[in-house]
Design an enzyme around this catalytic site. Structure first.
Site, PDB file in Angstrom:
ATOM      1  N   GLY A  19       0.826  -1.227   0.000  1.00 45.40           N
ATOM      2  CA  GLY A  19       0.000   0.000   0.000  1.00 45.40           C
ATOM      3  C   GLY A  19       0.841   1.250   0.000  1.00 45.40           C
ATOM      4  N   THR A  20       1.288   1.689  -1.120  1.00 42.80           N
ATOM      5  CA  THR A  20       2.460   2.531  -1.142  1.00 42.80           C
ATOM      6  C   THR A  20       2.338   3.695  -2.116  1.00 42.80           C
ATOM      7  OG1 THR A  20       4.797   2.435  -1.605  1.00 42.80           O
ATOM      8  CG2 THR A  20       3.376   1.135  -2.953  1.00 42.80           C
ATOM      9  N   THR A  21       3.433   4.447  -2.232  1.00 41.28           N
ATOM     10  CA  THR A  21       3.546   5.420  -3.311  1.00 41.28           C
ATOM     11  C   THR A  21       4.897   5.198  -3.954  1.00 41.28           C
ATOM     12  OG1 THR A  21       2.441   6.988  -1.889  1.00 41.28           O
ATOM     13  CG2 THR A  21       3.421   7.844  -3.891  1.00 41.28           C
ATOM     14  N   ASP A  36       8.019   5.417  -0.743  1.00 35.95           N
ATOM     15  CA  ASP A  36       7.893   5.614   0.695  1.00 35.95           C
ATOM     16  C   ASP A  36       8.378   4.339   1.367  1.00 35.95           C
ATOM     17  OD1 ASP A  36       4.840   4.339   1.834  1.00 35.95           O
ATOM     18  OD2 ASP A  36       5.680   4.035  -0.162  1.00 35.95           O
ATOM     19  N   GLY A 149      -1.045   5.517  -2.942  1.00 31.06           N
ATOM     20  CA  GLY A 149      -0.881   6.955  -2.722  1.00 31.06           C
ATOM     21  C   GLY A 149      -0.797   7.735  -4.010  1.00 31.06           C
TER      22      GLY A 149
END
Lengths: 218, 251
Positions: A19-21, A36, A149
């Site tokens: 679950g990231t950017t 991130d 993100g």
């Protein structure tokens, strides 16, 4: 009664997602990748300092997003395949080859895997390149963003990206975009990892939370 | 002896079958419930505005803006030029996100109550009063309603103000705010570009850029950009058609 008072923690049963950017940008002479560092399982953060930029070769990196296990496995497999390939051709591999290997795995196991990798690097033939490999699609782009993100920064990167930025401007662009996304997305956060790849090699940098730029905040 | 075995075999089979059938029917029932829930949910939703709205405070006033597309479901555009900026009083405007029907009903009631209130007070109403009326309506009917509001305006007591009434009925005052489905794509942009105390021109450019970026990425926002500039002397409505919107690097 004891089960109601102490429910089983979520992270024992939830899948671990990154679950990231993630973001990758080309500049004149190379690429900059950024990510991130938060890994979440349901609502808990299971790792707050994970480096999601993993090397596939000396001058080719990939950024991981989606299911943590799937993404790491794909990266390791492609790392091995690229090593074999570069020995066979007796030269550094092309970024396009790395991206194609990632795409082949993503497409073949499309139903079972759920990971999105952005492959970026520098090679002698075409310079800095960024490839997005979502679900088995292979697409070369001037820049790519991914992860949960990334929705919040679509507008920002559309407005701020310019062709032919310098190395320093691209690094600032990547750090700004990551900061804005981490500020709004609950599943992105922690520190920012930035990797700059050009003719001379790859340079990794970690920017801590308090060194990130500040934007308007009430 | 044979009779006993047969009887035993029969009752055994019956028990097994009953158990199997029960499970089967239970599964069917659960699926039916899920289907029914989804169906009724989409019926309640009806025409949704699937939109991008924003409001920005600048030096001397507020700008409130929106796109102009109304969609039904996710693939039919039921109106290309709907105006989502509703005037509830001389210098107080409202814009809506969510179910269009709910929003129209609430704003109509709010308009009526506000005009009544301003006659009683013998002075133009405060922006906070307008926002509070919306909040009361949203909070007391929170089960049935599916709409959020941005109320912005100018009054003599506190000058330009922006209030957000969210889905459940929370009231919050902010220097700028964005809402609707298209707003997720521009959070990064507005966080980076907003400055307090902008001039009118800067604020206008900021709003147009933000709305154009959101409309470029969200497929249920589009059409033209409606802007309303509210200041002490009065109210100005600006429309920016699609071909006059700013273009960004890949267009």
């Amino acid at each position: 009664m004891s089960e109601e008072m102490f429910p089983e923690p979520e992270w024992l049963s939830e899948e671990v997602k990154t679950g990231t950017t993630i973001i990758a940008v080309t500049f004149d002479g190379g690429v900059v990748l950024g990510s991130d560092s938060r890994v979440s399982a349901g609502e808990s953060v299971v790792n707050r300092v994970m480096n999601k930029l993993s090397p596939l070769h000396d001058k080719i990196y990939c950024a991981l997003s989606g299911s943590a296990a799937d993404a790491q496995t794909i990266a390791e497999i492609v790392n091995y395949q690229l090593d074999v390939h570069s020995i066979e051709v007796e030269d550094d591999p092309l970024v396009c080859s790395a991206a194609t290997l990632v795409k082949n795995i993503s497409y073949k196991y499309k139903e079972e895997l759920s990971a999105h990798l952005i492959v970026a690097g520098w090679d002698r033939k075409k310079g800095g390149q960024v490839y997005a490999t979502l679900n088995g699609l292979l697409s070369r782009q001037p820049f790519a963003i991914g992860g949960s993100g990334s929705f919040y920064i679509h507008g920002f990167v559309d407005a701020e990206y310019r062709k032919n930025m310098t190395k320093r401007e691209s690094q600032e662009f990547v750090v700004n975009a990551l900061t804005l996304a981490m500020g709004r997305d609950g599943s992105s956060g922690g520190v920012a990892y930035v990797v700059t790849i050009d003719k001379g090699g790859a340079e990794e940098k970690c920017i801590l939370g308090n060194e990130l730029p500040r934007f308007f905040d009430q | 002896m044979r009779l006993t075995i047969t009887r035993f075999a029969v009752s055994f089979t019956v028990i097994i079958w009953r158990h199997v059938l029960k499970k089967f029917i239970h599964n069917l029932y659960v699926e039916f419930l899920i289907m029914e829930k989804q169906h009724s949910y989409s019926q309640v939703k009806g025409v949704s505005t699937g939109t991008t709205i924003l409001a920005v405070k600048f030096n001397g006033g507020v700008i409130i803006g929106s796109d102009s597309r109304a969609s039904m479901g996710e693939s039919y555009v039921s109106s290309k030029t709907i105006n989502k900026l509703i005037q509830v009083h001389d210098r107080i405007f409202c814009c809506i996100a969510g179910s269009l029907a709910d929003a129209q009903a609430v704003t109509k009631m709010a308009k009526f109550q506000l005009s009544f209130h301003s006659i009683q007070m013998e002075s133009p109403p405060l922006v906070k009063a307008a926002a509070s009326i919306m909040r009361e309506l949203c909070y007391s009917n929170k089960e049935e309603l599916q709409a959020g509001f941005i109320t912005a305006g100018w009054d003599r007591k506190k000058g330009p103000q922006i209030y957000v009434v969210s889905l459940g009925g929370m009231l919050l005052s902010q220097p700028f705010t964005i809402g609707g489905s298209g707003s997720t794509y521009i959070y990064g942009y507005v966080d980076a570009k907003f400055k307090p105390d902008m001039s009118l021109e800067e604020a206008k450019q900021f709003s147009i850029n933000a709305l154009a970026l959101a409309m470029g990425r969200d497929n249920v926002s589009g059409g033209v950009v409606h802007l309303v500039v509210i200041t002490e002397p009065g109210v100005k409505h600006i429309v920016v058609p699609g071909d006059k919107l700013p273009k960004f690097h890949d267009e």
